[in-house]
Design an enzyme around this catalytic site. Structure first.
Site, PDB file in Angstrom:
ATOM      1  N   GLU A 253       0.888  -1.181   0.000  1.00 19.99           N
ATOM      2  CA  GLU A 253       0.000   0.000   0.000  1.00 19.99           C
ATOM      3  C   GLU A 253       0.913   1.213   0.000  1.00 19.99           C
ATOM      4  OE1 GLU A 253      -3.170  -0.028  -0.279  1.00 19.99           O
ATOM      5  OE2 GLU A 253      -3.744  -2.059   0.276  1.00 19.99           O
ATOM      6  N   CYS A 287      -2.469   8.863   2.766  1.00 20.41           N
ATOM      7  CA  CYS A 287      -2.163   8.423   1.401  1.00 20.41           C
ATOM      8  C   CYS A 287      -3.339   8.707   0.475  1.00 20.41           C
ATOM      9  CB  CYS A 287      -1.828   6.945   1.391  1.00 20.41           C
ATOM     10  SG  CYS A 287      -3.120   5.973   2.146  1.00 20.41           S
TER      11      CYS A 287
END
Ligand code: NAD
Length: 480
Positions: A253, A287
């Protein structure tokens, strides 16, 4: 460390809290820059010991009844909810985010434990007839084995439970290495899992502020069969190369450069509400944060002016103080990186209508900043900002906005605001990303598959997909 914190500060290996072979390192309060705790600094032998413990615990954990694993995760969820206020305070202290953000994160993080307590008992296989009619195809799932979990500092609880929940539900034992800026939250989580009844050695936590050598050492150990990493694309690429040598299954990720598209027909009030969440949650250190606002030309100025009003009204201060809406950045390096991207962009022609410079005084603060007239190739438009900076770029059409959004090597999240649902869905389909918020500024949901495409990652966390990352399929060709 202050009595109020009461977090463990030693390594958890084989069910015991132990000192690190390399002494300790300091954890700082980003609102002052002063040390709040000394945490064990692991050496290579500590990592080996953690893998020894995980490998020893693995077979029994894999063989435990799914209901048993489920009950432990559910108990951990309950304990985490009971301790939510203390955990939130600790997170605000070591990471800097507002208490409001920390409280929201604890609930979000705990939900991964509950969701995967429910998924632990639903791992299936299948039985079907081969197309030739000559044999049956039987599949069943087994845990991947010892998993190495590496987490970032920006969501110290949620990034850990998003991995721990599915790994433990699947029957994997784990070694968790949290980020050096925020190890305390991970250590509290490990204590909660221990209290919930996780057997010794199933969860091990190794802390250090020198992650490179011990992670490489772990990836060189044949017993580690799974790597799950959340962090920067740069480090993700290094780890994938290391994992390649021993063909370690890897979930990644990574970073984003997320476009927030506002069509001229959007409900601007709703778009501004969504923008505040997508940009300012966690001080922009997410993010999934909106990195670029691509606003259709007729509404671009109004959107920018109103966003600057909203962002400018936020109260900046220490995360631990009630009422703070924008805390400090995590450390001096991150804060300076944001300042550098803004000044390069201003030199390239962007205009700051709010913020834009580092304030005087202690702590790693960067103010809410809105940039107009942003060149499409400047730093804030092409690099991940990871801070409270909103660059606004006027677009001429949906094609223009989509082409600009897709011009990035990243592909994590997009946001689309329009009153025309068909138009919105058409844009969603054409965005090269793993997730889209359609008239919504938040995509994260423990029950949904989270992840990116292109340089933003491999695999998915959360949802039904998340547990698959920790399972291997065995197929039996059977005739009877
Ligand atoms: P980072 O890559 O610097 O660190 C992440 C983790 O990797 C930490 O545990 C760190 O100790 C470790 N690490 C650092 N260098 C290493 C090395 N050489 N070898 C092994 N391990 C190493 O990232 P960060 O600054 O902590 O986090 C910010 C980044 O994470 C941003 O790019 C953000 O977009 C990304 N992120 C992604 C997601 C997602 O789900 N896609 C979620 C949160 C954060």
């Amino acid at each position: 460390m202050s009595e109020a914190i009461q977090a463990p500060t030693r390594l958890l290996i084989g069910g015991k809290w132990v000192d690190g072979k390399e002494g300790t390192f300091d954890v700082l309060d980003p609102s002052t820059g002063s040390a709040i705790a000394s945490v064990a600094r692991a050496g290579l032998p500590d990592m080996t010991a953690a893998i020894d413990a995980a490998a020893a615990a693995q077979p029994a954990w894999a063989a435990a009844a799914p209901r048993e694993r489920s009950a432990i995760l559910r108990k951990a969820f309950d304990l985490m909810i009971d301790q939510a206020a203390d955990m939130a305070y600790l997170m605000s202290l070591e990471m800097g985010k507002s208490l409001e953000d920390s409280k929201a994160e604890v609930l979000y993080a705990a939900e991964f434990l509950r969701w995967y307590s429910e998924e632990a008992v639903r791992v299936g296989g299948e039985l079907r007839m081969s197309p030739t009619g000559q044999n049956r195809i039987i599949t069943f799932k087994k845990p991947s084995g010892v998993a190495l979990l590496l987490t970032p500092w920006n969501f110290p609880a949620a990034m850990a439970t998003r991995k721990l929940g599915p790994a433990l539900a699947a029957g994997c034992s784990v070694v968790l290495k949290p980020a050096e800026d925020t190890p305390l939250t991970a250590l509290v989580l490990a204590r909660i899992l221990t209290e919930a009844g996780v057997p010794d050695g199933v969860v091990n936590v190794v802390t250090t502020e020198q992650p490179g050598p011990i992670v490489e050492h772990a990836l060189g150990d044949d017993r580690v069969r799974k790597l799950s990493f959340t962090g920067s694309t740069r480090v993700g690429a290094i780890l994938l190369k290391q994992a390649a040598d021993r063909i370690v299954d890897s979930s990644m990720e990574l970073g984003g450069n997320n476009a927030f598209i506002v069509c001229a027909d959007a409900d601007l009030d709703a778009a501004l509400d969504g923008a505040m969440v997508a940009k300012m949650r966690n001080g922009g250190q997410a993010c999934t944060a909106a990195n670029r606002f691509l606003v259709e030309e007729p509404v671009a100025e109004e959107f920018a002016r109103r966003l600057a009003e909203r962002m400018g009204a936020l109260k900046m201060g220490p995360g631990t103080v009630e009422g703070t809406q924008l805390g400090p950045m995590i450390n001096a390096r991150q804060r300076d990186g944001i300042a550098d991207k803004v000044s390069r962009s201003v030199a390239a022609g962007a205009r700051a209508i709010l913020g834009g410079s580092v304030p005087d005084g202690a702590g790693f603060y960067y103010p809410a900043t809105v940039l107009l007239d942003v060149p499409r190739d400047c730093a804030v438009a092409t690099e991940e900002i990871f801070g409270p900076v909103a660059p606004i770029i006027a677009t001429s059409s949906d094609d223009d906005a989509i082409a600009l959004a897709n011009s990035s090597t990243m592909g994590l999240t997009g946001f689309v605001y329009t009153r025309d649902l068909a138009r919105g869905l058409r844009i969603c389909e054409r965005l090269e990303v793993g997730m889209v918020g359609l008239n919504r500024g938040l995509v994260s949901d423990p029950a949904a598959p989270f992840g990116g495409v292109k340089h933003s990652g491999l695999g998915r966390e959360g949802g039904f997909e998340g547990i698959e990352e920790y399972l291997e399929t065995t197929y039996v060709a059977g005739t009877w």
